[in-house]
Design a protein around this motif. Structure first.
Motif, PDB file in Angstrom:
ATOM      1  N   THR A  86       0.597  -1.181  -0.106  1.00  0.00           N
ATOM      2  CA  THR A  86      -0.283   0.032   0.068  1.00  0.00           C
ATOM      3  C   THR A  86       0.771   1.124   0.377  1.00  0.00           C
ATOM      4  O   THR A  86       0.231   2.215  -0.487  1.00  0.00           O
ATOM      5  N   GLN A  87       2.206   1.231   0.560  1.00  0.00           N
ATOM      6  CA  GLN A  87       2.634   2.145   0.355  1.00  0.00           C
ATOM      7  C   GLN A  87       2.465   3.848   0.982  1.00  0.00           C
ATOM      8  O   GLN A  87       2.340   4.121   0.777  1.00  0.00           O
ATOM      9  N   SER A  88       0.721   3.773   1.893  1.00  0.00           N
ATOM     10  CA  SER A  88       0.478   4.647   2.538  1.00  0.00           C
ATOM     11  C   SER A  88       0.395   4.879   4.048  1.00  0.00           C
ATOM     12  O   SER A  88      -0.678   3.498   4.875  1.00  0.00           O
ATOM     13  N   ASP A  89       0.146   5.839   4.876  1.00  0.00           N
ATOM     14  CA  ASP A  89      -0.321   6.170   6.453  1.00  0.00           C
ATOM     15  C   ASP A  89      -1.570   5.082   6.275  1.00  0.00           C
ATOM     16  O   ASP A  89      -1.726   4.810   6.848  1.00  0.00           O
ATOM     17  N   ALA A  90      -2.996   4.737   5.344  1.00  0.00           N
ATOM     18  CA  ALA A  90      -3.882   4.653   5.633  1.00  0.00           C
ATOM     19  C   ALA A  90      -3.734   3.315   5.696  1.00  0.00           C
ATOM     20  O   ALA A  90      -4.331   2.352   6.134  1.00  0.00           O
ATOM     21  N   GLY A  91      -3.068   2.564   4.249  1.00  0.00           N
ATOM     22  CA  GLY A  91      -2.865   1.277   4.324  1.00  0.00           C
ATOM     23  C   GLY A  91      -2.053   0.873   5.217  1.00  0.00           C
ATOM     24  O   GLY A  91      -2.500  -0.681   5.565  1.00  0.00           O
ATOM     25  N   PHE A 139      -4.515   7.235  15.279  1.00  0.00           N
ATOM     26  CA  PHE A 139      -2.976   8.260  14.446  1.00  0.00           C
ATOM     27  C   PHE A 139      -2.928   7.992  13.320  1.00  0.00           C
ATOM     28  O   PHE A 139      -1.443   9.029  13.086  1.00  0.00           O
ATOM     29  N   THR A 140      -3.896   7.959  12.337  1.00  0.00           N
ATOM     30  CA  THR A 140      -3.058   7.530  10.951  1.00  0.00           C
ATOM     31  C   THR A 140      -3.587   9.028  10.602  1.00  0.00           C
ATOM     32  O   THR A 140      -2.212   9.259   9.294  1.00  0.00           O
ATOM     33  N   SER A 141      -4.096  10.210  10.788  1.00  0.00           N
ATOM     34  CA  SER A 141      -3.975  11.992  10.309  1.00  0.00           C
ATOM     35  C   SER A 141      -3.117  12.318  10.494  1.00  0.00           C
ATOM     36  O   SER A 141      -2.603  13.210   9.827  1.00  0.00           O
ATOM     37  N   LEU A 142      -2.228  11.672  11.645  1.00  0.00           N
ATOM     38  CA  LEU A 142      -1.094  12.093  12.179  1.00  0.00           C
ATOM     39  C   LEU A 142       0.021  12.114  11.263  1.00  0.00           C
ATOM     40  O   LEU A 142       1.690  12.418  11.287  1.00  0.00           O
ATOM     41  N   GLY A 143       0.531  10.786  10.608  1.00  0.00           N
ATOM     42  CA  GLY A 143       1.446  10.800   9.711  1.00  0.00           C
ATOM     43  C   GLY A 143       2.195   9.459  10.910  1.00  0.00           C
ATOM     44  O   GLY A 143       1.957   8.824  11.348  1.00  0.00           O
ATOM     45  N   ALA A 144       3.266   9.873   9.602  1.00  0.00           N
ATOM     46  CA  ALA A 144       3.771   8.011   9.105  1.00  0.00           C
ATOM     47  C   ALA A 144       4.650   8.163  11.489  1.00  0.00           C
ATOM     48  O   ALA A 144       4.903   7.427  11.541  1.00  0.00           O
ATOM     49  N   HIS A 145       5.444   9.634  11.136  1.00  0.00           N
ATOM     50  CA  HIS A 145       6.278   9.273  12.649  1.00  0.00           C
ATOM     51  C   HIS A 145       5.135   8.756  13.692  1.00  0.00           C
ATOM     52  O   HIS A 145       5.846   7.590  14.874  1.00  0.00           O
ATOM     53  N   ALA A 146       3.851   9.181  13.964  1.00  0.00           N
ATOM     54  CA  ALA A 146       2.991   9.102  14.680  1.00  0.00           C
ATOM     55  C   ALA A 146       2.838   7.586  15.232  1.00  0.00           C
ATOM     56  O   ALA A 146       2.379   7.037  15.717  1.00  0.00           O
ATOM     57  N   LEU A 147       2.389   6.864  13.952  1.00  0.00           N
ATOM     58  CA  LEU A 147       2.112   5.322  13.115  1.00  0.00           C
ATOM     59  C   LEU A 147       3.366   4.578  14.129  1.00  0.00           C
ATOM     60  O   LEU A 147       3.177   3.637  15.043  1.00  0.00           O
ATOM     61  N   LEU A 148       4.493   4.787  13.712  1.00  0.00           N
ATOM     62  CA  LEU A 148       5.475   4.464  14.190  1.00  0.00           C
ATOM     63  C   LEU A 148       5.693   4.478  15.470  1.00  0.00           C
ATOM     64  O   LEU A 148       5.965   3.491  16.340  1.00  0.00           O
ATOM     65  N   GLY A 149       5.312   5.388  15.894  1.00  0.00           N
ATOM     66  CA  GLY A 149       5.378   6.132  17.675  1.00  0.00           C
ATOM     67  C   GLY A 149       4.381   4.786  18.296  1.00  0.00           C
ATOM     68  O   GLY A 149       4.906   4.193  19.203  1.00  0.00           O
ATOM     69  N   VAL A 150       3.176   4.727  17.550  1.00  0.00           N
ATOM     70  CA  VAL A 150       2.663   3.499  18.099  1.00  0.00           C
ATOM     71  C   VAL A 150       2.732   2.515  18.087  1.00  0.00           C
ATOM     72  O   VAL A 150       3.062   1.208  19.160  1.00  0.00           O
ATOM     73  N   ALA A 151       2.963   2.246  16.933  1.00  0.00           N
ATOM     74  CA  ALA A 151       3.495   0.684  16.789  1.00  0.00           C
ATOM     75  C   ALA A 151       4.660   0.218  17.419  1.00  0.00           C
ATOM     76  O   ALA A 151       4.996  -0.940  17.974  1.00  0.00           O
ATOM     77  N   GLY A 152       6.746   0.634  17.355  1.00  0.00           N
ATOM     78  CA  GLY A 152       7.263   0.545  18.287  1.00  0.00           C
ATOM     79  C   GLY A 152       6.544   0.581  19.488  1.00  0.00           C
ATOM     80  O   GLY A 152       7.080   0.338  20.243  1.00  0.00           O
ATOM     81  N   GLY A 153       5.749   1.151  19.490  1.00  0.00           N
ATOM     82  CA  GLY A 153       5.975   1.091  21.655  1.00  0.00           C
ATOM     83  C   GLY A 153       5.342   0.288  22.319  1.00  0.00           C
ATOM     84  O   GLY A 153       6.131  -0.670  22.824  1.00  0.00           O
ATOM     85  N   GLY A 154       3.859   0.094  20.956  1.00  0.00           N
ATOM     86  CA  GLY A 154       4.366  -1.928  21.171  1.00  0.00           C
ATOM     87  C   GLY A 154       5.371  -2.632  21.760  1.00  0.00           C
ATOM     88  O   GLY A 154       5.014  -3.616  22.585  1.00  0.00           O
TER      89      GLY A 154
END
Length: 194
Positions: A86-91, A139-154
């Motif tokens: 997908t290469q997109s934030d939402a995907g 966190f999708t609307s906040l972009g890649a940094h926020a999504l990586l932060g959530v996934a990385g935190g878990g």
């Protein structure tokens, strides 16, 4: 008359067979968590590759443990492929959410149903993974940094859990095998000490 315990029934045999896949899963989670911490401003491509490879590696580690049904690592691997394609934030968020939700829910079920050495760890990991999956869409609307932060935190939290579990299993297996070898050897009798 009771039958002697088979190696598959002894706690040391299960610990001996489990500690390696558990430590592999811990390493995968902790490496991904470190990437998410130290990548200051990731692009959507970095997000897609990092999450995709993390899910694929997690699927491999879960498959190697042989603890969950085969469909679970398959779904997690498909989530990884979905993130890469997908290469997109939402995907990426949707792919990761679905993969982590399936993994987490089945870990919770496994932890509740089974009474093995990792039952409590499966339950805790499942709750962490479901929590991560549920938070990702917000966190999708906040972009890649926020999504990586959530996934990385878990991933970091579950990675620490799994590394503690793996090291404990390794210690238990080593202690049990050393104790068995000492009990079977000639030095096991009290006369051999003198």
């Amino acid at each position: 008359m009771t039958l002697p315990a088979t190696p598959a029934q002894t706690p040391s045999a299960s610990a001996a067979g489990l500690w390696k896949p558990v430590l592999i899963r811990a390493a995968v989670a902790l490496v991904f968590g470190a990437v998410t911490i130290f990548w200051a401003s990731p692009s959507v491509q970095v997000l897609a590759w990092a999450v995709g490879l993390y899910l694929l590696a997690t699927a491999g580690a879960v498959w190697r443990s042989n603890a969950l049904p085969v469909a679970v690592p398959l779904v997690v691997a498909l989530g990884g492929i979905g993130a890469l394609v997908t290469q997109s934030d939402a995907g990426v968020a949707l792919s990761a959410m679905l993969a982590l939700l399936v993994l987490g829910l089945l870990e919770v079920v496994h932890g509740l149903r089974r009474r093995d050495v990792l039952a409590r760890d499966w339950l805790i990991s499942g709750v962490i993974t479901v929590g991560t999956a549920v938070m990702l869409p917000f966190f999708t609307s906040l972009g890649a940094h926020a999504l990586l932060g959530v996934a990385g935190g878990g991933a970091i939290i579950s990675g620490v859990l799994w590394i503690l579990s793996g090291l404990t299993l390794r210690h238990d297996a080593k202690t049990a095998s050393t104790g068995t070898a000492q009990a079977a050897g000639p030095s096991a009798s009290p006369e051999a000490v003198n």
